[in-house]
Structures are given as structure tokens and as C-alpha cells.
Design an enzyme around this catalytic site. Structure first.
Site, PDB file in Angstrom:
ATOM      1  CB  CYS A  51      -1.021  -0.017   1.149  1.00  0.00           C
ATOM      2  SG  CYS A  51      -1.831   1.218   1.278  1.00  0.00           S
ATOM      3  CB  CYS A  54      -0.381   2.275   5.726  1.00  0.00           C
ATOM      4  SG  CYS A  54      -0.941   0.863   5.187  1.00  0.00           S
ATOM      5  CB  CYS A  69      -8.606  -4.118 -17.446  1.00  0.00           C
ATOM      6  SG  CYS A  69      -7.522  -4.132 -15.855  1.00  0.00           S
ATOM      7  CB  CYS A 100      -5.025  -0.719   2.293  1.00  0.00           C
ATOM      8  SG  CYS A 100      -3.706  -1.065   3.607  1.00  0.00           S
ATOM      9  CB  CYS A 103      -4.195   2.850   6.017  1.00  0.00           C
ATOM     10  SG  CYS A 103      -3.963   2.765   4.161  1.00  0.00           S
ATOM     11  CG  HIS A 106     -10.158   3.448  -3.831  1.00  0.00           C
ATOM     12  ND1 HIS A 106     -11.522   2.805  -3.963  1.00  0.00           N
ATOM     13  CD2 HIS A 106      -9.839   3.610  -4.957  1.00  0.00           C
ATOM     14  CE1 HIS A 106     -11.890   2.291  -5.143  1.00  0.00           C
ATOM     15  NE2 HIS A 106     -10.529   3.253  -5.979  1.00  0.00           N
ATOM     16  CG  HIS A 109     -13.971  -1.124  -7.884  1.00  0.00           C
ATOM     17  ND1 HIS A 109     -13.111   0.266  -8.144  1.00  0.00           N
ATOM     18  CD2 HIS A 109     -15.057  -0.886  -7.352  1.00  0.00           C
ATOM     19  CE1 HIS A 109     -13.992   1.052  -7.802  1.00  0.00           C
ATOM     20  NE2 HIS A 109     -14.979   0.646  -7.145  1.00  0.00           N
ATOM     21  CG  ASP A 117      -6.094 -20.170 -18.080  1.00  0.00           C
ATOM     22  OD1 ASP A 117      -6.503 -20.993 -17.428  1.00  0.00           O
ATOM     23  OD2 ASP A 117      -4.914 -20.493 -18.874  1.00  0.00           O
ATOM     24  NE  ARG A 123     -10.792  -7.452 -14.567  1.00  0.00           N
ATOM     25  CZ  ARG A 123     -11.144  -6.334 -14.655  1.00  0.00           C
ATOM     26  NH1 ARG A 123     -10.215  -5.288 -14.448  1.00  0.00           N
ATOM     27  NH2 ARG A 123     -12.361  -5.988 -14.871  1.00  0.00           N
ATOM     28  CB  CYS A 125      -9.341  -3.902 -11.428  1.00  0.00           C
ATOM     29  SG  CYS A 125      -8.937  -2.723 -12.579  1.00  0.00           S
TER      30      CYS A 125
END
Length: 137
Positions: A51, A54, A69, A100, A103, A106, A109, A117, A123, A125
């Protein structure tokens, strides 16, 4: 006085002093970096992703995969207790936000059922700006 190791007790002003404006917008305001612009989108370096806010360990490079993506994608976190998943209905859709656990910043998602596979049907992201990479030695 706030304990500097209790990241959940930091105020917005304290976070704004610790982070750049762009980091603050993504990590503390659930913003998103533009696709295909993050420093870790195409990285293949072995190591641990932490992160940025933190320094908590979140993902390992061996769980990273190319999803095309525009953001780094992982099929599993380092450990389930390292992240928090919560329902997100912003932007006119239902998604699962990833934070996280240390802390509450964000990260991005998580999506399921996309047919990649990988060992899981997930996933994660994640915004590159939410992470730092500690290369393996």
C-alpha cells in the site's frame, strides 16, 4: 496526539500532508487513475506490492496477470485479512471496492466471472498509484 502507526486515525489534513494530491484523490477519495498510465500496469518484476499510503503488504507479483484492462490485475491478495471488500454503488453501477485493511485507503475494485485463465475467478483491478513495488532480492 494521534499515534502515527494507527493509520485509520489520521485526519484528511494529515493524509494530505503525507500524500501527493493525485495519491490523495485516489487513495483517500476513491478516485481512479487513467487506464494504461500507471507505473505497474505492465510491470513483470518479481516482488511484493505494498500500500502506497501505509506500506502494508497486499499482493505478490506471482498473483499478477495481464488482463489488458489498463490497470494492474491480481487474482488473489497476499492474504484475505490484508484487504477489505465492500459494496460500491457509485458511478451508477454495483461493484466491490477493495481497500487496504491497515489504513482503509482505496485500492481499486474486484470483479468476478470474467473468464480469465487464472487459479481464481477474480480480478483485483488495482490503481498503480495505490501501490509501491518492493522487488524480490
Amino acid at each position: 496526539m494521534t499515534d502515527p502507526t494507527d493509520f485509520t486515525a489520521l485526519t484528511d489534513d494529515q493524509w494530505a500532508q503525507r500524500l501527493t494530491p493525485t495519491e490523495f484523490r485516489v487513495l483517500r477519495r476513491a478516485g481512479t487513475e487513467a487506464p494504461f498510465t500507471g507505473e505497474y500496469t505492465d510491470t513483470t518484476t518479481n516482488g511484493v506490492y505494498r500500500c502506497r499510503a501505509c506500506d502494508a503488504e497486499l499482493f505478490r507479483s506471482d498473483a499478477k496477470f495481464e488482463s489488458h484492462c489498463g490497470w494492474p490485475s491480481f487474482f488473489t491478495p497476499l492474504a484475505g485479512e490484508r484487504i477489505i471488500e465492500r459494496r460500491d454503488t457509485s458511478a451508477g453501477m454495483a461493484r466491490t471496492e477493495v481497500l487496504c485493511a491497515n489504513c482503509h485507503s482505496h485500492l481499486g475494485h474486484v470483479f468476478t466471472g470474467e473468464g480469465y485463465d487464472t487459479p481464481t475467478d477474480l480480478r483485483y483491478c488495482i490503481n498503480s498509484i495505490s501501490l509501491t513495488l518492493a522487488p524480490a532480492e
